[in-house]
Design a protein around this motif. Structure first.
Motif, short mmCIF file in Angstrom:
data_model
loop_
_atom_site.label_atom_id
_atom_site.label_comp_id
_atom_site.label_asym_id
_atom_site.label_seq_id
_atom_site.Cartn_x
_atom_site.Cartn_y
_atom_site.Cartn_z
N LEU A 29 0.85 -1.19 0.00
CA LEU A 29 0.00 0.00 0.00
C LEU A 29 0.89 1.24 0.00
O LEU A 29 1.79 1.35 0.82
CB LEU A 29 -0.90 0.04 1.24
N LYS A 30 0.60 2.15 -0.93
CA LYS A 30 1.30 3.42 -0.94
C LYS A 30 0.71 4.33 0.14
O LYS A 30 -0.33 4.03 0.73
CB LYS A 30 1.15 4.08 -2.31
N PHE A 31 1.34 5.47 0.36
CA PHE A 31 0.93 6.39 1.41
C PHE A 31 -0.55 6.76 1.30
O PHE A 31 -1.26 6.82 2.29
CB PHE A 31 1.80 7.66 1.37
N GLU A 32 -1.02 6.97 0.08
CA GLU A 32 -2.40 7.42 -0.13
C GLU A 32 -3.41 6.27 -0.22
O GLU A 32 -4.61 6.49 -0.31
CB GLU A 32 -2.49 8.29 -1.39
N ASP A 33 -2.94 5.02 -0.17
CA ASP A 33 -3.82 3.86 -0.32
C ASP A 33 -4.51 3.48 0.98
O ASP A 33 -3.99 3.69 2.07
CB ASP A 33 -3.03 2.65 -0.82
N LYS A 34 -5.69 2.89 0.81
CA LYS A 34 -6.45 2.32 1.93
C LYS A 34 -6.88 0.93 1.50
O LYS A 34 -7.13 0.68 0.33
CB LYS A 34 -7.67 3.17 2.25
N VAL A 39 -13.13 -11.17 6.33
CA VAL A 39 -13.03 -12.63 6.39
C VAL A 39 -14.43 -13.19 6.62
O VAL A 39 -14.98 -13.06 7.70
CB VAL A 39 -12.08 -13.07 7.53
N GLY A 40 -15.00 -13.78 5.55
CA GLY A 40 -16.36 -14.32 5.66
C GLY A 40 -17.30 -13.27 6.19
O GLY A 40 -17.32 -12.13 5.71
N ASP A 41 -18.08 -13.63 7.18
CA ASP A 41 -18.99 -12.69 7.83
C ASP A 41 -18.39 -12.14 9.12
O ASP A 41 -19.09 -11.57 9.94
CB ASP A 41 -20.33 -13.38 8.15
N GLN A 42 -17.10 -12.34 9.27
CA GLN A 42 -16.44 -11.94 10.51
C GLN A 42 -15.95 -10.50 10.42
O GLN A 42 -16.45 -9.70 9.66
CB GLN A 42 -15.29 -12.90 10.81
N ASN A 43 -14.94 -10.21 11.20
CA ASN A 43 -14.38 -8.86 11.30
C ASN A 43 -13.85 -8.34 9.98
O ASN A 43 -13.38 -9.10 9.15
CB ASN A 43 -13.23 -8.83 12.32
N THR A 44 -13.92 -7.03 9.83
CA THR A 44 -13.26 -6.34 8.73
C THR A 44 -12.06 -5.61 9.30
O THR A 44 -12.15 -4.92 10.30
CB THR A 44 -14.22 -5.33 8.06
N PHE A 45 -10.93 -5.79 8.65
CA PHE A 45 -9.69 -5.15 9.08
C PHE A 45 -9.37 -4.04 8.08
O PHE A 45 -9.38 -4.27 6.87
CB PHE A 45 -8.54 -6.17 9.11
N SER A 46 -9.10 -2.86 8.58
CA SER A 46 -8.79 -1.71 7.73
C SER A 46 -7.34 -1.31 7.91
O SER A 46 -6.81 -1.34 9.02
CB SER A 46 -9.69 -0.54 8.09
N PHE A 47 -6.72 -0.93 6.80
CA PHE A 47 -5.32 -0.53 6.80
C PHE A 47 -5.15 0.74 5.99
O PHE A 47 -5.76 0.88 4.93
CB PHE A 47 -4.44 -1.62 6.17
N ASP A 48 -4.34 1.65 6.47
CA ASP A 48 -3.95 2.84 5.71
C ASP A 48 -2.47 2.72 5.38
O ASP A 48 -1.68 2.25 6.20
CB ASP A 48 -4.16 4.12 6.54
N GLY A 49 -2.12 3.13 4.16
CA GLY A 49 -0.73 3.09 3.74
C GLY A 49 0.07 4.18 4.41
O GLY A 49 -0.49 5.10 5.00
N ALA A 51 1.94 0.60 3.94
CA ALA A 51 1.89 -0.68 4.66
C ALA A 51 2.22 -1.82 3.71
O ALA A 51 2.06 -1.68 2.48
CB ALA A 51 0.52 -0.90 5.27
N VAL A 52 2.66 -2.91 4.28
CA VAL A 52 2.87 -4.14 3.52
C VAL A 52 2.00 -5.21 4.18
O VAL A 52 2.11 -5.46 5.39
CB VAL A 52 4.35 -4.59 3.52
N ILE A 53 1.12 -5.82 3.40
CA ILE A 53 0.28 -6.90 3.89
C ILE A 53 0.85 -8.20 3.32
O ILE A 53 0.98 -8.35 2.10
CB ILE A 53 -1.19 -6.71 3.45
N ILE A 54 1.21 -9.11 4.20
CA ILE A 54 1.81 -10.38 3.80
C ILE A 54 0.80 -11.48 4.09
O ILE A 54 0.35 -11.65 5.22
CB ILE A 54 3.13 -10.64 4.54
#
Length: 58
Positions: A29-34, A39-49, A51-54
């Motif tokens: 994710l670049k600085f301006e990316d979100k 996961v299924g009907d479970q939690n939503t995880f939010s990330f702002d750049g 960032a590296v998602i592995i």
């Protein structure tokens, strides 16, 4: 496998090593990316750049 003490290894080094392996997908994710990961009907995880998602699919 012997226990390895990874406390002296930086997070950057660990990330770089993981990204070099088969079965790993990386999302940069670049600085301006979100991003949102739902996961299924479970939690939503939010990330702002920046960032590296592995994702380990192994």
């Amino acid at each position: 496998m012997a226990n390895l003490d990874l406390k002296q290894v930086t997070t950057k080094q660990l990330s770089d090593e993981l990204q070099s392996r088969l079965g790993i997908q990386t999302i940069n994710l670049k600085f301006e990316d979100k991003a949102k990961i739902t996961v299924g009907d479970q939690n939503t995880f939010s990330f702002d750049g920046p960032a590296v998602i592995i994702v380990n699919m192994d």
